[in-house]
Design a protein around this motif. Structure first.
Motif, mmCIF file in Angstrom:
data_model
loop_
_atom_site.group_PDB
_atom_site.id
_atom_site.type_symbol
_atom_site.label_atom_id
_atom_site.label_comp_id
_atom_site.label_asym_id
_atom_site.label_seq_id
_atom_site.Cartn_x
_atom_site.Cartn_y
_atom_site.Cartn_z
ATOM 1 N N ASN A 47 0.821 -1.208 0.000
ATOM 2 C CA ASN A 47 0.000 0.000 0.000
ATOM 3 C C ASN A 47 0.859 1.265 0.000
ATOM 4 O O ASN A 47 0.572 2.225 -0.726
ATOM 5 C CB ASN A 47 -0.922 0.007 1.221
ATOM 6 N N ALA A 48 1.912 1.277 0.837
ATOM 7 C CA ALA A 48 2.781 2.452 0.881
ATOM 8 C C ALA A 48 3.421 2.697 -0.479
ATOM 9 O O ALA A 48 3.525 3.843 -0.943
ATOM 10 C CB ALA A 48 3.851 2.268 1.956
ATOM 11 N N ARG A 49 3.871 1.641 -1.133
ATOM 12 C CA ARG A 49 4.497 1.766 -2.449
ATOM 13 C C ARG A 49 3.499 2.323 -3.465
ATOM 14 O O ARG A 49 3.837 3.188 -4.292
ATOM 15 C CB ARG A 49 5.027 0.422 -2.906
ATOM 16 N N ARG A 50 2.278 1.818 -3.428
ATOM 17 C CA ARG A 50 1.256 2.283 -4.369
ATOM 18 C C ARG A 50 0.840 3.731 -4.082
ATOM 19 O O ARG A 50 0.632 4.517 -5.015
ATOM 20 C CB ARG A 50 0.042 1.357 -4.325
ATOM 21 N N LEU A 51 0.715 4.069 -2.805
ATOM 22 C CA LEU A 51 0.333 5.440 -2.459
ATOM 23 C C LEU A 51 1.388 6.437 -2.925
ATOM 24 O O LEU A 51 1.061 7.473 -3.523
ATOM 25 C CB LEU A 51 0.126 5.545 -0.945
ATOM 26 N N LEU A 52 2.653 6.141 -2.687
ATOM 27 C CA LEU A 52 3.699 7.054 -3.135
ATOM 28 C C LEU A 52 3.726 7.166 -4.657
ATOM 29 O O LEU A 52 4.031 8.239 -5.197
ATOM 30 C CB LEU A 52 5.058 6.592 -2.601
ATOM 31 N N GLY A 53 3.397 6.081 -5.341
ATOM 32 C CA GLY A 53 3.289 6.151 -6.792
ATOM 33 C C GLY A 53 2.196 7.106 -7.229
ATOM 34 O O GLY A 53 2.392 7.924 -8.141
ATOM 35 N N THR A 54 1.064 7.025 -6.588
ATOM 36 C CA THR A 54 -0.046 7.924 -6.907
ATOM 37 C C THR A 54 0.311 9.371 -6.622
ATOM 38 O O THR A 54 -0.095 10.280 -7.359
ATOM 39 C CB THR A 54 -1.297 7.522 -6.104
ATOM 40 N N PHE A 55 1.090 9.593 -5.542
ATOM 41 C CA PHE A 55 1.438 10.961 -5.154
ATOM 42 C C PHE A 55 2.666 11.481 -5.892
ATOM 43 O O PHE A 55 3.162 12.567 -5.590
ATOM 44 C CB PHE A 55 1.663 11.033 -3.636
ATOM 45 N N GLY A 56 3.169 10.709 -6.839
ATOM 46 C CA GLY A 56 4.280 11.162 -7.659
ATOM 47 C C GLY A 56 5.600 11.253 -6.927
ATOM 48 O O GLY A 56 6.421 12.128 -7.226
ATOM 49 N N ARG A 57 5.858 10.286 -5.999
ATOM 50 C CA ARG A 57 7.078 10.324 -5.218
ATOM 51 C C ARG A 57 7.891 9.027 -5.359
ATOM 52 O O ARG A 57 8.176 8.341 -4.369
ATOM 53 C CB ARG A 57 6.754 10.589 -3.742
ATOM 54 N N PRO A 58 8.331 8.699 -6.578
ATOM 55 C CA PRO A 58 9.169 7.503 -6.744
ATOM 56 C C PRO A 58 10.547 7.661 -6.131
ATOM 57 O O PRO A 58 11.297 6.687 -6.013
ATOM 58 C CB PRO A 58 9.265 7.362 -8.274
ATOM 59 N N ASP A 59 10.891 8.887 -5.727
ATOM 60 C CA ASP A 59 12.200 9.153 -5.118
ATOM 61 C C ASP A 59 12.271 8.731 -3.659
ATOM 62 O O ASP A 59 13.363 8.663 -3.082
ATOM 63 C CB ASP A 59 12.498 10.651 -5.201
ATOM 64 N N VAL A 60 11.133 8.439 -3.052
ATOM 65 C CA VAL A 60 11.100 8.123 -1.617
ATOM 66 C C VAL A 60 11.237 6.616 -1.426
ATOM 67 O O VAL A 60 10.387 5.855 -1.883
ATOM 68 C CB VAL A 60 9.793 8.623 -0.974
ATOM 69 N N PRO A 61 12.295 6.155 -0.743
ATOM 70 C CA PRO A 61 12.447 4.710 -0.525
ATOM 71 C C PRO A 61 11.451 4.191 0.501
ATOM 72 O O PRO A 61 11.100 4.892 1.457
ATOM 73 C CB PRO A 61 13.879 4.577 -0.017
ATOM 74 N N VAL A 62 11.002 2.966 0.288
ATOM 75 C CA VAL A 62 10.061 2.305 1.194
ATOM 76 C C VAL A 62 10.756 1.094 1.798
ATOM 77 O O VAL A 62 11.184 0.188 1.068
ATOM 78 C CB VAL A 62 8.781 1.872 0.456
#
Length: 319
Positions: A47-62
Motif C-alpha cells: 500500500n505504501a508503495r502504491r500510495l507514493l506512486g499515486t502521489f508522484g514520489r518515486p524518489d522516496v524509498p520504502v
C-alpha cells in the motif's frame, strides 16, 4: 527543509497522512517505513508503495519493517488482530489496486533504512510514527547512538481520558505493541509529541467534505475512494456520515509544529496481560508528577482548532 521519516501501516487514514507528507513543501520526505497493524506488513508495504506512486514520489524509498509486535502473547491478546474490519481486507477500502504504479521497495529493511537516513542527514530528523511503534522501539534499542540525531517523534496513538477504540481503554496503535510503545514513550530522550484519540476523534471529515475532495482532482478522488468501510464504521459511532483521520492530524503537526495544542504529561503504558493491556496512562498531575516520580514529560495533544485543521487538510489535499 526538515528531514522527515514516516513509519506507517496503511490504512485509510494513513493514506491521507502520506498524501500530506508527500505533497508538503515544508519537509524533505526521506523515507517511508512500514509496520504490521491495520493489515499485515506485506500489504502495508504494498500500500505504501502504491500510495507514493499515486502521489508522484518515486524518489522516496520504502523499507519493510516488523511483521509482528515485540512480544506476541499467543491466545492471550484480547480483541482483533488487525484493522481490516474498518479499513477493508487490503487496508485501503478494497481500492489498493487502484493506486500506483508502485514505487520500488528498498533493499534496506525499515530499521536499517531509518538509520541510514539519520546518519546521512546534516539536520535532526523528525520521525512521524502512525502505526504500532515496533520499528521505532527497535531502532532505539539497536542504535542508541542515533538518538541525539533524531529531532522529534510525533506519534499518533494512545488515549488519556477518551477511552479506547480496540478495547475499553486501549487505542489501536499502542495496543498493537504495548512493549514498543512503552519503550518509546518512557525510555527515550527524544522530544516527543503524542497525538491521542482525545483529539483525533474530534477532528472528523463528513461525507459531503469527502465528496467535495473527490471532485478536486486525481489525488482527492483516489483518497476519497477508500472511504466506504471506514466511513461506515465511524458513522455508526458518530450517528452521522463522518470519519476521523487520526494519522493525518499527526502528520500536520509533524510538518507544522503548533498545529495542535499540547500539555506536558508523564505517560506510561500498561504492558500487563489483563484487560488494561495497551492502555496509555497520562498522569494529569503534570509537573507535580514529574517532580515526585522523575518521569519524562511527553507533549500530549489535547486540543486544536478543528475547523482550521480541516481547512488545512483541504488546502493540502485538493491541490
Amino acid at each position: 527543509m526538515t528531514p522527515l521519516i514516516v513509519d506507517t501501516d496503511p490504512g485509510v487514514d494513513d493514506a491521507f497522512a502520506l498524501a500530506v507528507a508527500a505533497l508538503a513543501p515544508e519537509v524533505d520526505l526521506r523515507a517511508v517505513t512500514t509496520v504490521h497493524g491495520n493489515v499485515a506488513v506485506e500489504q502495508t508495504t504494498e500500500n505504501a508503495r502504491r500510495l507514493l506512486g499515486t502521489f508522484g514520489r518515486p524518489d522516496v524509498p520504502v523499507g519493510r519493517g516488523a511483521g509482528r509486535p515485540l512480544v506476541h502473547l499467543l491466545g492471550r491478546r484480547p480483541g482483533r488482530l488487525s484493522g481490516a474490519d474498518v479499513h477493508g481486507d487490503d487496508g485501503l477500502g478494497g481500492r489498493s489496486g487502484d493506486f500506483g504504479p508502485p514505487v520500488d521497495e528498498s533493499e534496506l529493511r525499515a530499521v536499517a533504512l531509518m538509520a541510514s537516513v539519520i546518519e546521512a542527514s546534516e539536520e535532526p530528523v523528525t520521525i512521524a510514527a502512525i502505526g504500532p511503534f515496533t520499528n521505532i522501539a527497535t531502532l532505539l534499542s539497536a542504535r542508541p547512538d542515533l538518538e541525539e540525531r533524531i529531532g522529534r517523534f510525533v506519534l499518533m496513538g494512545g488515549s488519556i481520558a477518551y477511552g479506547g477504540n480496540v478495547s475499553a481503554a486501549a487505542e489501536f496503535n499502542v495496543w498493537g505493541d504495548p512493549e514498543a510503545a512503552r519503550r518509546v514513550l518512557t525510555g527515550s530522550s527524544v522530544s516527543t509529541t503524542m497525538v491521542p484519540l482525545d483529539l483525533t476523534m474530534r477532528i472528523t471529515l463528513t461525507g459531503d467534505w469527502l465528496d467535495g475532495l473527490a471532485a478536486t482532482g486525481p489525488v482527492g478522488a483516489a483518497l476519497a475512494s477508500t472511504r466506504e468501510a471506514y466511513l461506515a464504521a465511524y458513522s455508526a459511532r458518530f450517528g452521522h456520515a463522518a470519519m476521523a483521520v487520526h494519522d493525518a492530524v499527526a502528520l500536520l503537526e509533524a510538518i507544522t509544529p503548533g498545529t495542535v495544542s499540547t500539555t506536558p504529561l508523564p505517560v506510561d503504558v500498561d504492558t500487563s496481560t489483563g484487560p488494561g493491556r495497551g492502555t496509555t496512562i497520562g498522569d494529569l498531575r503534570g509537573a507535580e508528577a514529574e517532580a515526585t516520580d522523575g518521569a519524562r514529560p511527553v507533549e500530549v495533544a489535547l486540543d486544536a482548532d478543528a475547523d482550521a485543521v480541516r481547512a488545512e487538510l483541504w488546502r493540502r489535499l485538493s491541490g
